[in-house]
Design a protein around this motif. Structure first.
Motif, short mmCIF file in Angstrom:
data_model
loop_
_atom_site.label_atom_id
_atom_site.label_comp_id
_atom_site.label_asym_id
_atom_site.label_seq_id
_atom_site.Cartn_x
_atom_site.Cartn_y
_atom_site.Cartn_z
N ALA A 76 0.23 4.88 1.46
CA ALA A 76 -0.81 5.15 0.46
C ALA A 76 -0.23 5.14 -0.94
O ALA A 76 -0.84 4.62 -1.89
CB ALA A 76 -1.48 6.49 0.76
N LEU A 77 0.98 5.71 -1.11
CA LEU A 77 1.62 5.72 -2.43
C LEU A 77 1.93 4.29 -2.90
O LEU A 77 1.70 3.95 -4.06
CB LEU A 77 2.90 6.55 -2.38
CG LEU A 77 2.72 8.07 -2.20
CD1 LEU A 77 4.08 8.74 -2.03
CD2 LEU A 77 1.98 8.67 -3.37
N LEU A 78 2.46 3.48 -1.99
CA LEU A 78 2.76 2.09 -2.34
C LEU A 78 1.49 1.31 -2.68
O LEU A 78 1.46 0.54 -3.64
CB LEU A 78 3.51 1.41 -1.19
CG LEU A 78 4.94 1.90 -0.92
CD1 LEU A 78 5.49 1.26 0.34
CD2 LEU A 78 5.84 1.61 -2.11
N MET A 79 0.44 1.52 -1.89
CA MET A 79 -0.81 0.81 -2.16
C MET A 79 -1.40 1.23 -3.50
O MET A 79 -1.87 0.38 -4.28
CB MET A 79 -1.82 1.08 -1.03
CG MET A 79 -3.19 0.46 -1.30
SD MET A 79 -4.32 0.58 0.10
CE MET A 79 -3.70 -0.77 1.11
N GLY A 80 -1.39 2.54 -3.80
CA GLY A 80 -1.92 3.01 -5.07
C GLY A 80 -1.17 2.43 -6.25
O GLY A 80 -1.77 2.02 -7.25
N TYR A 81 0.15 2.36 -6.12
CA TYR A 81 0.97 1.77 -7.20
C TYR A 81 0.64 0.29 -7.38
O TYR A 81 0.49 -0.20 -8.50
CB TYR A 81 2.45 1.96 -6.89
CG TYR A 81 3.36 1.37 -7.94
CD1 TYR A 81 3.66 2.08 -9.09
CD2 TYR A 81 3.91 0.10 -7.77
CE1 TYR A 81 4.49 1.54 -10.07
CE2 TYR A 81 4.75 -0.45 -8.73
CZ TYR A 81 5.04 0.28 -9.88
OH TYR A 81 5.84 -0.27 -10.85
N ALA A 82 0.51 -0.43 -6.24
CA ALA A 82 0.22 -1.86 -6.31
C ALA A 82 -1.16 -2.11 -6.91
O ALA A 82 -1.35 -3.05 -7.70
CB ALA A 82 0.32 -2.48 -4.92
N ILE A 83 -2.14 -1.28 -6.56
CA ILE A 83 -3.50 -1.44 -7.11
C ILE A 83 -3.49 -1.30 -8.62
O ILE A 83 -4.15 -2.07 -9.34
CB ILE A 83 -4.45 -0.40 -6.47
CG1 ILE A 83 -4.71 -0.75 -5.01
CG2 ILE A 83 -5.77 -0.33 -7.24
CD1 ILE A 83 -5.51 0.29 -4.26
#
Length: 436
Positions: free
Chosen positions: A163-170
């Motif tokens: 979730a942290l990686l996805m939020g950063y990528a978004i």
């Protein structure tokens, strides 16, 4: 009637009915036929079914709540990373205070042992602790190879990392990222509504769970629950008054009693609502008008704190984990406690500031260390009362970190901080903010 009163009444009624059924069961005063009916159709029947459905509902919310909340939170934080040092200081302080909170809670619970004396009574023999893996495996297994599998198995640490990686990528994907972020924000609102709906049925779940457990355990369970309640309150008091004050004094040189005194209105509001999110407007106004924090700092740190700073919830999770492990006679070992600290600290980022959500996060922590989720039924009866206290601790932590960061950034009006006349601060708020 408010939800707090409903849950308190349900708790009292559940304890009373459970004690009454336990008395009927032990004394056989009503005869074997009536006693069998109570045990088979009420205690082990209706109450057990309602309680198990409520526990299943809590488990249902864990994965979507953590995933969506963390994606939204990390996305917002990454978008604000242009604030650079300010964002770094804030996040580090929030995570450090959360780690200190749960470490203090585990230490107190291990010393006082609120769950000792009831080993095996609640069926601990049917549960076995998972063997603790090596530390190297724990660190490697934090990173998922298949996020879908992680969500299906409820591997919370892997879900948190994903979730942290996805939020950063978004936050770094331009217009496509903005569309996805909007979707997750809408989904987060829907999930928060689901939590609210679940909390509407909480009084019935609390009644059924307590009536079922107390009917089986008797008065001893009440005394042990009181011991658990007092350990959590002690940990909350030590952290809220001691740790925060020491940290505030060391990092700012200012008087922590002044901060605690000026935060009283917000603390009372947080206590009554048991919601960091609902208290956010009051907290924001208090740190700006009464403590003298510049809006540029407070408008970033307070909403972020309401999302990721859940020290009170972490304390409850720490004490409850030790209590349940002792209650079921399950030793989770040093690695288990380290996993609890790591999981609860990271999960605090995804703990939404709404009433009752701490129980969902507790289910996540228990699942991570191999403890039975049925143990939540024991602590749930007093959780609403503790939720009110720990929410007050949470928003106090938000104010402490906000003031520390503002002081380090030169964005704290010391005249306002030292001024005991609240009305003059409110009336001249704009002038003082400009001066700051």
């Amino acid at each position: 009637m408010g939800l707090t009163k409903q849950i308190v009444l349900a708790m009292i009624a559940g304890i009373a009915v459970g004690l009454l059924f336990n008395f009927f069961n032990t004394s056989q005063i009503l005869g074997a036929g009536v006693t069998d009916f109570i045990n088979n159709y009420l205690t082990s029947g209706l109450f057990d079914i309602i309680g198990r459905i409520f526990i299943a509902s809590l488990k249902l919310m864990v994965v979507p709540l953590v995933l969506v909340s963390l994606v939204c939170g990390s996305c917002a934080l990454s978008e604000g990373s242009r604030m650079g040092v300010l964002a770094g200081k804030t996040v580090v302080l929030y995570l450090v205070t959360t780690a200190l909170a749960i470490s203090l809670a585990l230490l107190l619970a291990l010393v006082i042992q609120p769950g000792s004396g009831l080993e095996g009574i609640v069926g601990g023999g049917t549960f076995e602790a998972k063997p603790s893996p090596p530390l190297s495996d724990v660190l490697v297994n934090i990173f998922p190879t298949n996020p879908v599998e992680a969500m299906a198995k409820g591997n919370m640490l892997q879900i948190i990392v994903f979730a942290l990686l996805m939020g950063y990528a978004i936050s770094r994907s331009g217009k496509p990222g903005q569309r996805i972020a909007g979707f997750f924000n809408d989904l987060n609102d829907v999930i928060m509504r689901m939590v609210s709906v679940l909390m509407v049925f909480a009084p019935y779940g609390v009644f059924a769970l307590l009536a079922n457990k107390i009917a089986q355990l008797g008065l001893d369970a009440i005394l042990q629950l009181l011991k658990y309640f007092m350990v959590v309150l002690l940990a909350l008091a030590l952290h809220g008054l001691g740790v925060y004050s020491l940290l505030f004094k060391l990092l700012t040189g200012l008087n922590p009693l002044q901060l605690l005194k000026k935060m009283r209105p917000a603390m009372v509001f947080a206590f009554s609502t048991a919601s960091s999110a609902a208290t956010m407007p009051v907290t924001l106004q208090t740190v700006e008008k009464r403590l003298g924090v510049d809006n540029k700092v407070a408008s970033f740190t307070i909403p972020l704190g309401a999302t990721i700073n859940m020290d009170g919830t972490a304390i409850m999770q720490g004490v409850a984990t030790v209590f349940i492990s002792q209650l079921y006679g399950i030793e989770i070992g040093l690695m288990g406690y380290l996993t609890v600290i790591l999981t609860a600290t990271l999960a605090s980022i995804g703990t939404a500031g709404v009433p009752g959500v701490g129980l969902i996060m507790l289910a996540m922590v228990l699942q991570q260390v191999g403890l039975p989720l049925e143990g939540i039924a024991i602590v749930m009866g007093v959780d609403r009362l503790l939720d009110m206290v720990r929410t007050a601790v949470n928003i106090t932590g938000d104010a402490v970190v906000t003031t520390i960061v503002a002081k380090s950034e030169g964005a704290l009006n010391l005249g306002t901080f030292d001024d005991d006349n609240y009305h003059s601060v409110v009336n001249s708020g704009e002038e003082r903010t400009a001066t700051s």
